[in-house]
Design an enzyme around this catalytic site. Structure first.
Site, PDB file in Angstrom:
ATOM      1  N   GLU A 170      -2.507  -1.810  -4.480  1.00 55.65           N
ATOM      2  CA  GLU A 170      -3.746  -0.985  -4.688  1.00 55.65           C
ATOM      3  C   GLU A 170      -3.620  -0.225  -6.026  1.00 55.65           C
ATOM      4  O   GLU A 170      -2.556   0.380  -6.209  1.00 55.65           O
ATOM      5  CB  GLU A 170      -4.060  -0.228  -3.605  1.00 55.65           C
ATOM      6  CG  GLU A 170      -5.448   0.109  -3.367  1.00 55.65           C
ATOM      7  CD  GLU A 170      -6.011   0.841  -2.209  1.00 55.65           C
ATOM      8  OE1 GLU A 170      -5.763   0.230  -1.268  1.00 55.65           O
ATOM      9  OE2 GLU A 170      -6.472   1.978  -2.086  1.00 55.65           O
ATOM     10  N   ASP A 187       0.867  -1.246  -0.001  1.00 55.91           N
ATOM     11  CA  ASP A 187      -0.060   0.094   0.061  1.00 55.91           C
ATOM     12  C   ASP A 187       1.017   1.120  -0.012  1.00 55.91           C
ATOM     13  O   ASP A 187       1.267   1.738   1.132  1.00 55.91           O
ATOM     14  CB  ASP A 187      -0.826  -0.229   1.258  1.00 55.91           C
ATOM     15  CG  ASP A 187      -1.806   1.381   1.389  1.00 55.91           C
ATOM     16  OD1 ASP A 187      -2.285   1.612   0.397  1.00 55.91           O
ATOM     17  OD2 ASP A 187      -2.053   2.016   2.312  1.00 55.91           O
ATOM     18  N   ASP A 222      -1.471   1.465   7.404  1.00 53.77           N
ATOM     19  CA  ASP A 222      -0.900   1.333   6.204  1.00 53.77           C
ATOM     20  C   ASP A 222      -0.500  -0.352   6.182  1.00 53.77           C
ATOM     21  O   ASP A 222      -0.675  -0.867   4.932  1.00 53.77           O
ATOM     22  CB  ASP A 222       0.476   1.882   5.867  1.00 53.77           C
ATOM     23  CG  ASP A 222      -0.003   3.609   5.955  1.00 53.77           C
ATOM     24  OD1 ASP A 222      -0.453   4.081   4.957  1.00 53.77           O
ATOM     25  OD2 ASP A 222       0.267   4.141   7.123  1.00 53.77           O
TER      26      ASP A 222
END
Lengths: 175, 175
Positions: free
Chosen positions: A70, A8, A143
């Site tokens: 992502e 991420d 995160d």
């Protein structure tokens, strides 16, 4: 067995989450952490360099076989998009260089996969990450939790996991 | 002697320009080319991976000792900023990984260094690149010319070049 590295990326911190998934689709927690990046500071190339070396240490130590990240195709402003793009670009470049396949998942896809609705909030995603990986109630670093979430999304949607899906994974856990 | 690799990253093409600069500050043309990137296509990680491998081939073949890259802290839109950020992030990650120092120069700084005014246009910059490197009148590929421009800016401003500046470089060329 597949070892998935979820990433991420952000301009302040990059979340890292590793999950093992076996042939039956069962996911097991391996490791998670957040790498400090602080791209707002002066020496931009040095900061990106630090991300590369930190990521290479993680690849060497944990030996993932596939990477899930992502996908982001919009951002609040051009300035934040530029910073986020640098972090993602450096991370993708590093793992591709190591010969690892990279799969991208949209934020809605991750929420849909873990919570069952693309409109789920952060807390619901965190809750499902903890439930699926049998992690204690202690709050996960945000995160790192997002990195585990994208890794789990890959586990639930990839062919290597036998396309078992979330429902089957939960069912197995309850037996 | 210093061999400078200038990089002009973009989401369609990344310009590459190599310049040698000796102890007296004299610059010599080495090589330039444009790498096709096409980040608008489907397989985004694969495209970034191609940039990494192309850049590594260039580092292995031409063995630069320092890298100069245009700094960008604004973009037309968040979407284009994101794409440009990925290309720059992947490029910087690749050269930092090879242990090369990276210097960033703002667009105005490059124009100021080559043409003497931060408001110079592309054609003036191209003209000065050709003049300083004794290149034929043939039109340079735009991205490759921009890469040579940032390499020359580093040559003219870096301590390794003895801070000779553009005026001195031009003076030597006219003797």
């Amino acid at each position: 067995m597949t070892r998935i590295l979820g990433i991420d990326p952000g301009s302040q911190r990059t979340g890292i989450g590793l999950v093992d998934v076996d042939a039956s689709g069962k996911s097991t927690y391996v490791h998670c952490q957040a790498l400090n990046l602080l791209l707002d500071t002066d020496d931009f190339p040095a900061r990106l360099g630090k991300l590369v070396f930190d990521l290479e240490d993680i690849l060497a130590e944990w030996k993932p076989t596939v990477v899930a990240i992502e996908s982001v195709f919009m951002a609040k402003s051009a300035t934040s998009a530029l910073k986020l793009g640098h972090a993602r670009g450096a991370a993708i470049a590093t793992v591709v260089r190591h010969g690892l396949p990279v799969h991208e998942y949209a934020p809605r896809q991750i929420k849909q996969s873990l919570v069952g609705t693309g409109a789920a909030d952060k807390d619901q995603v965190q809750h499902m990450v903890r439930l699926l990986l049998s992690l204690p109630e202690k709050k996960l670093q945000a995160d790192a939790a997002d990195a585990l979430a994208v890794a789990l999304t890959h586990a639930h949607t990839s062919a290597t996991a036998g396309r078992t899906g979330l429902a089957a994974a939960l069912l197995r856990r309850r037996r």
